[in-house]
Design an enzyme around this catalytic site. Structure first.
Site, short mmCIF file in Angstrom:
data_model
loop_
_atom_site.label_atom_id
_atom_site.label_comp_id
_atom_site.label_asym_id
_atom_site.label_seq_id
_atom_site.Cartn_x
_atom_site.Cartn_y
_atom_site.Cartn_z
N GLY A 103 0.99 -1.27 0.06
CA GLY A 103 0.06 0.02 0.17
C GLY A 103 0.77 1.30 0.12
N ILE B 21 1.61 -3.95 10.98
CA ILE B 21 2.99 -3.42 10.40
C ILE B 21 2.86 -1.75 10.48
CG2 ILE B 21 4.33 -3.00 8.39
CD1 ILE B 21 4.50 -5.80 9.56
N LEU C 82 1.46 0.16 7.63
CA LEU C 82 1.59 0.51 6.37
C LEU C 82 2.89 1.32 6.15
CD1 LEU C 82 -2.20 1.48 5.36
CD2 LEU C 82 -1.01 -0.43 4.54
N ASN D 215 -1.44 -0.78 -4.86
CA ASN D 215 -2.58 -0.91 -3.61
C ASN D 215 -2.41 0.62 -3.12
OD1 ASN D 215 -3.02 -0.89 -0.58
ND2 ASN D 215 -4.12 -2.84 -1.30
N CYS E 17 -7.46 -1.79 5.93
CA CYS E 17 -6.30 -2.05 6.56
C CYS E 17 -6.75 -1.68 8.34
CB CYS E 17 -4.92 -1.27 6.33
SG CYS E 17 -3.72 -1.73 7.61
N GLY F 123 -5.47 -16.69 3.12
CA GLY F 123 -5.00 -18.20 3.47
C GLY F 123 -4.40 -19.17 2.21
#
Lengths: 297, 324
Positions: B45, B70, B72, B98, B129, B243
């Site tokens: 992103g 994290i 971003l 993104n 997010c 996943g």
């Protein structure tokens, strides 16, 4: 901006098991990329307990072994626990011919599962990863190595390939934490052990005899260290106090190991202030003067 | 055998891309695999300015999953164009960028900036997010805000727009429909699921951020259901993710209604997964006598299948919650 060409496929036929991608022009500084790594299925050649919870693992890794630089690591997938997805990073202790060895301590579930693996079994390995130590130059400062516990493993290749010898200060809680002393002596290094309980060598933290030595004589010396964060921080403080250069190998919690997940970041001083850099890519070895031990307010 | 699919105006040579944030900016993987074999490369992103990200620890391994916060971290639009675009523009496969912002105006501004950059494949709007205080999830869990973000970006660019939806909603249907109505060309389903883990010795959360987003194999069944629900409610294509570790996982997403799939967390521990998914998908198609991958899309055989309840067709999250 540096432009760099990669010829992964041109390496050699003996890396048949290693997988590599075709040449591509990268527009990014090589410091910002994982080093020339391969992913390969390695075979466990030997696996033995050294002392208490320390183990020595030897892998046939023909793609990785010839590329290893001192201070780099391998990222191992331990398949015996499928619910634990992530690889585990290990300093590469020795690299000989087509083998690498890893000296590790059982510290959690991942390493406990690894310790149960047997010769003949296979481990998927990614490596060599990270930017390691700069080799001392023959006429440069005298190298002084400082290790805490299994930190010794990250320093062996540096000791072996350094064009000049020096002193290794090694510390641990007790006698059994002092690893590969004989191996470093065999390379011609002077080893000075220290244990916190006094069961071997000098009693106290490894940085105490180091400080005594530097007080005696500090000029034209350089420190190279790997160990727990409090030890590294103390080494950085001594380097600053004595005006010495120092390279530190940081032991950070890692996830991908190749610079994409941004798990292992450490705050690093830059021209304009500070930024997070990745222990797996820009590191694990950093210039001690660059490392910020606390995030600025 | 046809593997190519369309994401609105964007053609992919095969239906396999990577999830934003799990593949860096592509260049990091260039030494391990041939990126030109992917359907598309999706990068981490980007917002207007460089972002430092959260304090550490930022990730924690949990049973069959990974928890992350994290924050971003990234180089911002200018840093991205300077450092990474020269590499990405050489690729023969599309790059999906993104993007995110802290305000609707910022989203639109980032979209406008990339609209001016030649060679971008598509923009993926990150409205989901969970790990930043402003922006991100607030847009993805408020249906009206989501509609406004998509509309503003639609005005700002002619590039294909993909809206990445949050799983943290009672029903994904109104969100999927809002994005479609405002001009999104495709949907990405799903982002990470808000989650938490605690170290029982220290009694502290295992992430410095306290809470984070859960990814990895443990979220796959949740993602399959969301894709299934959304696919019955919209006409625009869906990139399914959550996943995926194998071709079998990817095929499940296609059967649930995804047109393409993205490999995410697996890139962290098995970097060749996306290529193995493409190979495995071809073997599966051979085994089942299929010549076109599109014949898998949405072909789950659902007993007593019915269309989505008409009452779910609302853009008011409060209403859609009340109906559940």
């Amino acid at each position: 901006m540096l432009r760099l060409l990669l010829f992964c496929r041109g390496q050699s036929a003996r890396q048949a098991t290693a997988r590599a991608a075709p040449p591509l022009t990268l527009g990014v500084s090589p410091r910002m990329l994982p080093s020339t790594m391969v992913e390969e299925s390695t075979e466990i050649l030997a696996h033995e307990r050294v002392t208490e919870s320390y183990y020595l693992l030897t892998l046939r890794a023909p793609g990785i072994a010839p590329r290893v630089q001192p201070g780099q690591f391998a990222h191992l997938r331990i398949w015996s626990r499928p619910d634990a997805l992530l690889r585990r990073p290990f300093s590469i202790y020795q690299a000989r011919g087509d083998t690498i060895s890893i000296l590790y301590k059982v510290v959690g579930k991942g390493t406990a599962a690894l310790a149960r693996m047997q010769p003949g079994e296979r481990l998927d390995a990614l490596g060599p990863l990270g930017h390691g130590f700069a080799l001392p130059s023959p006429d440069g400062p005298e190298p002084i190595l400082v290790a805490g516990g299994y930190g010794m493993a990250a320093l062996y290749l540096l000791a072996e390939r350094s064009p000049r010898r020096g002193i290794v200060f090694v510390g641990g809680r007790r006698r059994t934490d002092i690893l590969c002393e004989a191996e470093f002596r065999a390379l011609g290094w002077e080893v000075r052990p220290a244990t916190e309980d006094g069961s071997y060598g000098v009693r106290g933290l490894v940085t105490e005899p180091l400080q005594v030595e530097l007080q005696r004589h500090a000029a034209h010396r350089k420190l190279y260290a790997c160990g727990p964060t409090p030890m590294l921080r103390a080494v950085a403080r001594l380097a600053e106090a004595f005006g010495l250069p120092a390279e530190l190998s940081l032991d950070e919690h890692m996830c991908c190991g190749m610079g994409v997940c941004l798990t292992c970041v450490v705050p690093v001083r830059t021209d304009g202030g500070w930024e997070y850099q990745r222990a797996c890519t820009e590191g694990p070895v950093f210039d001690a003067r660059q490392v910020l031990w606390e995030i600025p307010a | 055998m046809n593997l190519s699919v369309q994401l609105g105006p964007l053609r992919l040579q095969n239906p396999v891309t990577v999830a934003s944030g799990t593949f860096g900016y592509g260049v990091e993987y260039a030494r391990l695999l041939d990126l030109n074999q992917l359907g598309a490369v999706t990068v981490k992103g980007i917002c207007l300015r460089p972002v430092r990200g959260n304090p550490t620890p930022r990730t924690a391994e949990v049973t069959s999953g990974l928890l992350n916060a994290i924050g971003l971290q990234g180089p911002g639009v200018d840093g991205f164009i300077r450092q990474y675009w020269p590499f990405l523009r050489q690729l023969r496969v599309p790059t999906i960028i993104n993007i995110w912002g802290t305000t609707i105006e910022e989203y639109a501004e980032v979209a406008r900036r990339f609209d001016q950059l030649e060679g971008v494949g598509a923009l993926e709007l990150n409205v989901s997010c969970p790990n930043i205080k402003e922006g991100g999830a607030q847009f993805g869990t408020d249906c009206r805000l989501l509609a406004r973000v998509v509309a503003a970006c639609r005005k700002a660019t002619r590039l294909p727009l993909i809206t990445k939806l949050s799983p943290n909603v009672v029903s994904i249907v109104p969100y999927a429909r809002a994005a479609e109505q405002e001009g999104s060309d495709a949907l990405s389903i799903m982002n990470s699921y808000p989650a938490m883990a605690i170290d029982i010795e220290t009694r502290r959360p295992r992430l410095a951020n306290g809470v984070g987003g859960l990814t990895g194999p443990c979220i796959k069944p949740i993602a399959i259901k969301l894709v299934y629900d959304a696919a019955r409610a919209v006409r625009i294509p869906i990139i399914g993710m959550g996943g995926i570790q194998s071709a079998e996982d990817a095929i499940e997403f296609l059967l649930a209604g995804a047109t393409a799939v993205a490999v995410g967390t697996a890139n962290f521990y098995a970097p060749r997964t996306a290529l193995e998914v493409i190979e495995g998908l071809q073997r599966y198609m051979q085994r089942h006598g299929l010549t076109d991958v599109r014949d898998l899309i949405g072909r789950v055989d659902m007993p007593g299948a019915a269309g989505p309840a008409a009452s779910e067709n609302t853009c008011t999250p409060a209403e859609s919650r009340m109906q559940q």
